[in-house]
Motif scaffolding. Sequence first.
Motif, PDB file in Angstrom:
ATOM      1  N   TRP A 218       0.838  -1.208   0.000  1.00 52.43           N
ATOM      2  CA  TRP A 218       0.000   0.000   0.000  1.00 52.43           C
ATOM      3  C   TRP A 218       0.865   1.248   0.000  1.00 52.43           C
ATOM      4  O   TRP A 218       0.587   2.219  -0.711  1.00 52.43           O
ATOM      5  N   ALA A 276      -5.577   2.571  -0.714  1.00 49.39           N
ATOM      6  CA  ALA A 276      -4.218   2.342  -0.213  1.00 49.39           C
ATOM      7  C   ALA A 276      -4.021   3.006   1.151  1.00 49.39           C
ATOM      8  O   ALA A 276      -3.406   2.426   2.056  1.00 49.39           O
ATOM      9  N   SER A 280      -3.573   0.665   4.515  1.00 48.59           N
ATOM     10  CA  SER A 280      -2.269   0.748   5.186  1.00 48.59           C
ATOM     11  C   SER A 280      -2.401   1.280   6.608  1.00 48.59           C
ATOM     12  O   SER A 280      -1.654   0.862   7.505  1.00 48.59           O
TER      13      SER A 280
END
Length: 296
Positions: A218, A276, A280
């Motif tokens: 990510w 992402a 993450s």
Amino acid sequence: MNLHVTSVELTTGTSVSIPAPASPYQGDIARYWDGEARPVNLRLGDVDGLYHHHYGIGDVDHAALGPVDDSGYEDRLIAELHRLESAQTEVLLDHLGPVERGDTLVDAGCGRGGSMVMAHQRFGCRAEGVTLSAKQADFANRRARELGIEDHVRARVCNMLDTPFDTGQATASWNNESSMYVDLHDLFAEHSRILTTGGRYVTITGCWNPRYGQPSKWVSQINAHFECNIHSRREYLRAMADNRLVPQTVIDLTAATLPYWELRATSSLVTGIEEAFINSYRDGSFQYLLIAADRV
């Protein structure tokens, strides 16, 4: 040092000469931000004229959003995202320490100038910003003129690693989500130079978590999306220590920024990078930190 200049046409129709980038990478970043015109940055700024280039923190005010099927829902969602972005800046300003009207503050990577305007409005001080993007500097200076604060708020085009400020000139300085574009040792050496002894440096930044082992997939996607190089938390603290910047406060804002991203992912302004960030932050490979350090 930047030895060459180039000419860029601004929105006013005039041309200005700006220093050539110090490296090919800086040239790429300048072109990236000169060409950037994402609605998520511009439309949010249109809410109240504060144009940011960072993300938000805090709980979402669902009462202010109202019913999802209401015709005005999207406008209220955009206003809420912008409120959370400005709340992030307020937290950064909270950690700058005592600032007087005659002081100079430096925003390294100032974007379109929203944080500088807020700093001047709060402290009455002078705010100087630097950016690689001539278009961003032009935008920020035009907004300052429109607000009648051009004598106190200014953006200029230059390398944040080689600024035109005198040694010890700044009472405080910051990077608000801009430190991932430079080498941290070089960056903190320059902040240490321009800060007065006892001056305060603050950064709010995304960084990869050393406990995860290496940057996750990510984080790699975020790097590719923004053409940047996200550093680890450990790198920030080590580079500060090597450059006479002693951390006074480290705050993990990861949980505080997730609501912003989860709300943004439901808006019409998605850019494709929202997943992402959310993943993450949730899996612990990425963190959102505030670090405040004093120049000793």
